[in-house]
Design a protein around this motif. Sequence first.
Motif, mmCIF file in Angstrom:
data_model
loop_
_atom_site.group_PDB
_atom_site.id
_atom_site.type_symbol
_atom_site.label_atom_id
_atom_site.label_comp_id
_atom_site.label_asym_id
_atom_site.label_seq_id
_atom_site.Cartn_x
_atom_site.Cartn_y
_atom_site.Cartn_z
ATOM 1 N N ILE A 197 0.834 -1.203 0.000
ATOM 2 C CA ILE A 197 0.000 0.000 0.000
ATOM 3 C C ILE A 197 0.869 1.254 0.000
ATOM 4 N N PHE A 198 1.885 1.287 0.873
ATOM 5 C CA PHE A 198 2.748 2.469 0.949
ATOM 6 C C PHE A 198 3.465 2.709 -0.375
ATOM 7 N N ARG A 199 3.979 1.638 -0.991
ATOM 8 C CA ARG A 199 4.674 1.786 -2.278
ATOM 9 C C ARG A 199 3.725 2.290 -3.352
ATOM 10 N N THR A 200 2.532 1.713 -3.395
ATOM 11 C CA THR A 200 1.575 2.058 -4.444
ATOM 12 C C THR A 200 1.124 3.509 -4.330
ATOM 13 N N VAL A 201 0.742 3.927 -3.124
ATOM 14 C CA VAL A 201 0.253 5.295 -2.934
ATOM 15 C C VAL A 201 1.376 6.302 -3.140
ATOM 16 N N ASP A 202 2.545 6.014 -2.573
ATOM 17 C CA ASP A 202 3.650 6.968 -2.670
ATOM 18 C C ASP A 202 4.150 7.135 -4.097
ATOM 19 N N ALA A 203 3.971 6.108 -4.922
ATOM 20 C CA ALA A 203 4.445 6.184 -6.301
ATOM 21 C C ALA A 203 3.375 6.660 -7.283
ATOM 22 N N ASP A 204 2.160 6.871 -6.810
ATOM 23 C CA ASP A 204 1.050 7.235 -7.693
ATOM 24 C C ASP A 204 1.054 8.750 -7.927
ATOM 25 N N PRO A 205 1.308 9.193 -9.155
ATOM 26 C CA PRO A 205 1.350 10.644 -9.418
ATOM 27 C C PRO A 205 -0.016 11.308 -9.320
ATOM 28 N N SER A 206 -1.076 10.527 -9.265
ATOM 29 C CA SER A 206 -2.415 11.111 -9.180
ATOM 30 C C SER A 206 -2.883 11.286 -7.741
ATOM 31 N N ILE A 207 -1.995 10.980 -6.783
ATOM 32 C CA ILE A 207 -2.321 11.186 -5.366
ATOM 33 C C ILE A 207 -1.206 12.003 -4.733
ATOM 34 N N GLU A 208 -1.563 13.139 -4.190
ATOM 35 C CA GLU A 208 -0.608 13.974 -3.477
ATOM 36 C C GLU A 208 -0.922 13.896 -1.982
ATOM 37 N N VAL A 209 0.068 13.482 -1.193
ATOM 38 C CA VAL A 209 -0.118 13.302 0.248
ATOM 39 C C VAL A 209 0.627 14.415 0.975
ATOM 40 N N ARG A 210 -0.053 15.036 1.920
ATOM 41 C CA ARG A 210 0.572 16.113 2.681
ATOM 42 C C ARG A 210 0.065 16.084 4.116
ATOM 43 N N LEU A 211 0.980 16.063 5.067
ATOM 44 C CA LEU A 211 0.646 16.191 6.482
ATOM 45 C C LEU A 211 1.018 17.605 6.909
ATOM 46 N N MET A 212 0.051 18.347 7.411
ATOM 47 C CA MET A 212 0.266 19.786 7.623
ATOM 48 C C MET A 212 -0.497 20.265 8.845
ATOM 49 N N PRO A 213 -0.159 21.454 9.344
ATOM 50 C CA PRO A 213 -0.954 22.042 10.426
ATOM 51 C C PRO A 213 -2.406 22.204 10.000
ATOM 52 N N GLY A 214 -3.322 21.978 10.925
ATOM 53 C CA GLY A 214 -4.740 22.033 10.583
ATOM 54 C C GLY A 214 -5.184 23.365 10.023
ATOM 55 N N ARG A 215 -4.547 24.456 10.438
ATOM 56 C CA ARG A 215 -4.961 25.786 9.968
ATOM 57 C C ARG A 215 -4.754 25.952 8.470
ATOM 58 N N GLU A 216 -3.921 25.089 7.857
ATOM 59 C CA GLU A 216 -3.684 25.180 6.419
ATOM 60 C C GLU A 216 -4.688 24.376 5.601
ATOM 61 N N ALA A 217 -5.515 23.589 6.281
ATOM 62 C CA ALA A 217 -6.504 22.769 5.575
ATOM 63 C C ALA A 217 -7.766 23.578 5.308
ATOM 64 N N ASP A 218 -8.520 23.166 4.308
ATOM 65 C CA ASP A 218 -9.794 23.794 3.968
ATOM 66 C C ASP A 218 -10.904 23.061 4.724
ATOM 67 N N PRO A 219 -11.492 23.673 5.735
ATOM 68 C CA PRO A 219 -12.493 22.957 6.538
ATOM 69 C C PRO A 219 -13.724 22.556 5.739
ATOM 70 N N VAL A 220 -14.059 23.298 4.700
ATOM 71 C CA VAL A 220 -15.211 22.932 3.878
ATOM 72 C C VAL A 220 -14.936 21.622 3.146
ATOM 73 N N ALA A 221 -13.754 21.513 2.543
ATOM 74 C CA ALA A 221 -13.399 20.283 1.828
ATOM 75 C C ALA A 221 -13.272 19.109 2.793
ATOM 76 N N VAL A 222 -12.687 19.349 3.978
ATOM 77 C CA VAL A 222 -12.558 18.276 4.964
ATOM 78 C C VAL A 222 -13.935 17.811 5.409
ATOM 79 N N ALA A 223 -14.850 18.743 5.664
ATOM 80 C CA ALA A 223 -16.205 18.368 6.068
ATOM 81 C C ALA A 223 -16.872 17.510 4.999
ATOM 82 N N GLU A 224 -16.615 17.825 3.741
ATOM 83 C CA GLU A 224 -17.236 17.064 2.652
ATOM 84 C C GLU A 224 -16.800 15.600 2.677
#
Length: 339
Positions: free
Chosen positions: A181-208
């Motif tokens: 799973i880690f190899r597949t997701v990390d190598a997939d150019p159509s998925i961008e993964v980002r761990l960030m402070p919550g204030r940088e996230a869009d609460p509307v999109a997260v709620a969705e």
Amino acid sequence: MVIDVLDPRYDAEPAYWAALRERAGLRADWSWPVLATQAWAARTPQPVTVFRDGPEPWGVVAAAWVTGRTRRYRFAGSGRGRLGGLVVRAPGVSSLPGWWFAGPGGGLDCLLDAYVPAMRAELGPGFRAMLVRQLGEPAGGGLRLVRRTEDVAVLDVARFGTRDDWLQSLARKRKQNLRKIFRTVDADPSIEVRLMPGREADPVAVAEVLRHNERKHRDVPIVALPHFTGYLTALLRQPDVFVAEYRDPATGRLLAAGSVLDHPRLPIARHWGALAREDGGRPNLYFHFYGEVVKWALAAGRPSVLFGKGMAELKATLGARLVPQYAAAVPVLPSRRHA
């Protein structure tokens, strides 16, 4: 002893609240702006009761006041209702207790000896029962109806140096599955993964995406209310909240998101939501999220992570230990009402 019974909808944040949160180790969902936003969107009044000696708080309890007027799809009104009971629970995370008392023995005994009389005085004779969730051990004696509830899953990461060390500790089949799973997701150019402070996230999109998860569990007789954008906005603004986002870089669409409430000893993997496959979602992001949480916890020097309740057997395959939990129903009898 001074007892403050506060309604976050109407009462301003007490001057001692920040110090109380720090001393008690209360996470971001106990922030006063978060409590206030949640209380306005709740089905029930949400009293917060603080016990203090002068300016020094030594206890706090969060609860919901449930009466015959409480309805699944109705917001709490200004009235209380004459007859009901208190459900003592954490304001945001259902896998943690809803109280803190300083010193040893600060558990059910303090709730019975200090909290029940205080709320009897506040609510009057209509206060007939109390349900206490997330007891770490069975409550013995007295007029308490006790039953075991869902275990909570805790992963101890202090013994690992890297995420790969964690993987090595798992059963062969689970280890191989996660690595794939880690190899597949990390190598997939159509998925961008980002761990960030919550204030940088869009609460509307997260709620969705969280609401996608809520709709998936409509077969459960009692489910949580949908995640309100206002509540998420207040929560994600807190400095001790982090969000893992999974986006399609071509469209910018949020595919999945999970949140972490930080804590020096026991951060919590709090929210998770993802688009269904038929809506454009991707498989196995749930497992990838736990890998991101482990990696983050190791980098932050956190000794353990709470994976919460639900799907206990699956979380055990991720190396989590299952901690038994209990609930106690306490009738407020005449002798106790006059305590």
